[in-house]
Enzyme design. Structure first.
Site, PDB file in Angstrom:
ATOM      1  N   ALA A 189     -54.274  58.255  81.009  1.00  0.00           N
ATOM      2  CA  ALA A 189     -54.693  57.166  80.125  1.00  0.00           C
ATOM      3  C   ALA A 189     -55.509  56.145  80.902  1.00  0.00           C
ATOM      4  CB  ALA A 189     -53.485  56.478  79.498  1.00  0.00           C
ATOM      5  N   TYR A 190     -56.323  55.414  80.171  1.00  0.00           N
ATOM      6  CA  TYR A 190     -56.994  54.230  80.705  1.00  0.00           C
ATOM      7  C   TYR A 190     -55.997  53.090  80.507  1.00  0.00           C
ATOM      8  CZ  TYR A 190     -60.630  50.626  81.279  1.00  0.00           C
ATOM      9  OH  TYR A 190     -61.379  49.557  81.708  1.00  0.00           O
ATOM     10  N   THR A 248     -47.977  53.534  73.573  1.00  0.00           N
ATOM     11  CA  THR A 248     -47.553  52.223  74.051  1.00  0.00           C
ATOM     12  C   THR A 248     -47.130  51.301  72.921  1.00  0.00           C
ATOM     13  OG1 THR A 248     -48.393  50.203  75.137  1.00  0.00           O
ATOM     14  CG2 THR A 248     -49.978  51.558  73.994  1.00  0.00           C
ATOM     15  N   TYR A 276     -57.231  47.705  74.580  1.00  0.00           N
ATOM     16  CA  TYR A 276     -56.356  48.761  75.082  1.00  0.00           C
ATOM     17  C   TYR A 276     -55.457  49.287  73.964  1.00  0.00           C
ATOM     18  CZ  TYR A 276     -52.263  50.836  77.322  1.00  0.00           C
ATOM     19  OH  TYR A 276     -51.219  51.660  77.656  1.00  0.00           O
TER      20      TYR A 276
END
Length: 286
Positions: free
Chosen positions: A54-55, A95, A119
């Site tokens: 993931a970024y 997340t 994000y």
């Protein structure tokens, strides 16, 4: 995919009990290169595809949304479509940043997402792409992940304290610290019992440890339980507010996640975050 990260490192050790594991990361695979990603999947033909990449640069994503979406949304979409075509099962990690953090109680999977930063928006887009792909899937949303490797809150607090620095840590954001080994072991447990079942209960599940604290509470627990920091003066830890520590990306005030659906569906027993923290600190002090 993503075996060099803190979660990927643990998965690489938890998953071999289930079968042969091919573990890759950058530069072996570049998730922004769609053709290369497709070629890798066609070559390896996984029965189960676990995406731990993931970024994760939350603040940097505010100025690099295209990169965040390429890695967190488009790449998982490609993976999920491959799984839909081949019948493979996809495991994808997400997340609590997909929620706005305004709720007073722990979030459940049916709560409406409302990410407050780039994000979170990129991760939500990835979740939605996986769920809409038609593939058997498991989207695991977690929070406050840390471990003994890579970059994370635990290692930052230990480093700063060992350098004798004063610590100013936010105390008005609630959540549950989650050891990446807990995530890896829970994933392996789920896959061991249901990974190859045709009637796999696809969906979004919350997976974090038990209990709750604040970032400042987490820092205090680290300082109190680390054998290497017995001489650190705890009065040097100062609790501050979110307003005292402005960041480019807005953080959720409430990051608590209900794990009831996961426990009911798979029988996974999760540890309390304080117990896991002590185990990690013991490992680091060996």
């Amino acid at each position: 995919i993503g075996n060099k990260g803190q979660l990927g490192w643990e998965l690489q050790r938890a998953l071999p009990t289930l079968g042969d594991v091919c573990a890759v990361d950058f530069p072996q695979i570049d998730l922004m290169d769609e053709a290369a990603l497709g070629a890798l999947l066609n070559k390896e033909k996984p029965a189960i595809l676990v995406n731990a990449a993931a970024y994760t640069a939350v603040d940097k994503a505010q100025s690099e949304p295209q990169s965040a979406f390429a890695i967190n949304a488009r790449a998982p979409e490609i993976m999920a479509r491959h799984c839909a075509e081949t019948g493979a099962l996809m495991v994808h990690y997400s997340t609590e940043y997909v929620y706005d953090g305004a709720k007073n109680s722990p979030y459940v999977e049916t709560d409406a997402p409302a990410p407050q930063n780039e994000y979170g928006r990129s991760k939500l887009a990835g979740d939605q792409a996986v769920c809409a792909s038609g593939a058997r899937h498991l989207v695991l949303r977690t929070s406050w992940v840390y471990g003994s490797r890579a970059k994370n809150f635990l290692l930052t607090m230990l480093r700063l304290a060992k350098e004798g620095k004063d610590l100013r840590v936010v105390g008005d954001q609630r959540g549950t610290p989650t050891w990446c080994r807990t995530l890896a072991q829970a994933t392996a447990q789920i896959l061991a019992t249901t990974g190859n079942a045709a009637a796999f209960p696809s969906g979004v599940y919350h997976l974090s440890e038990l209990g709750e604290t604040t970032w400042c509470g987490f820092a205090r627990a680290i300082l109190e339980n680390s054998a290497d920091l017995r001489g650190y003066d705890l009065s040097r830890l100062k609790e501050i507010t979110t307003a005292d520590y402005p960041t480019p990306a807005k953080r959720p005030k409430n990051s608590l996640l209900s794990k009831q659906k996961l426990q009911d569906s798979f029988g996974v027993r999760l540890p309390h975050w304080e117990d896991s923290l002590r185990l990690v600190l013991d490992e680091l002090c060996r």
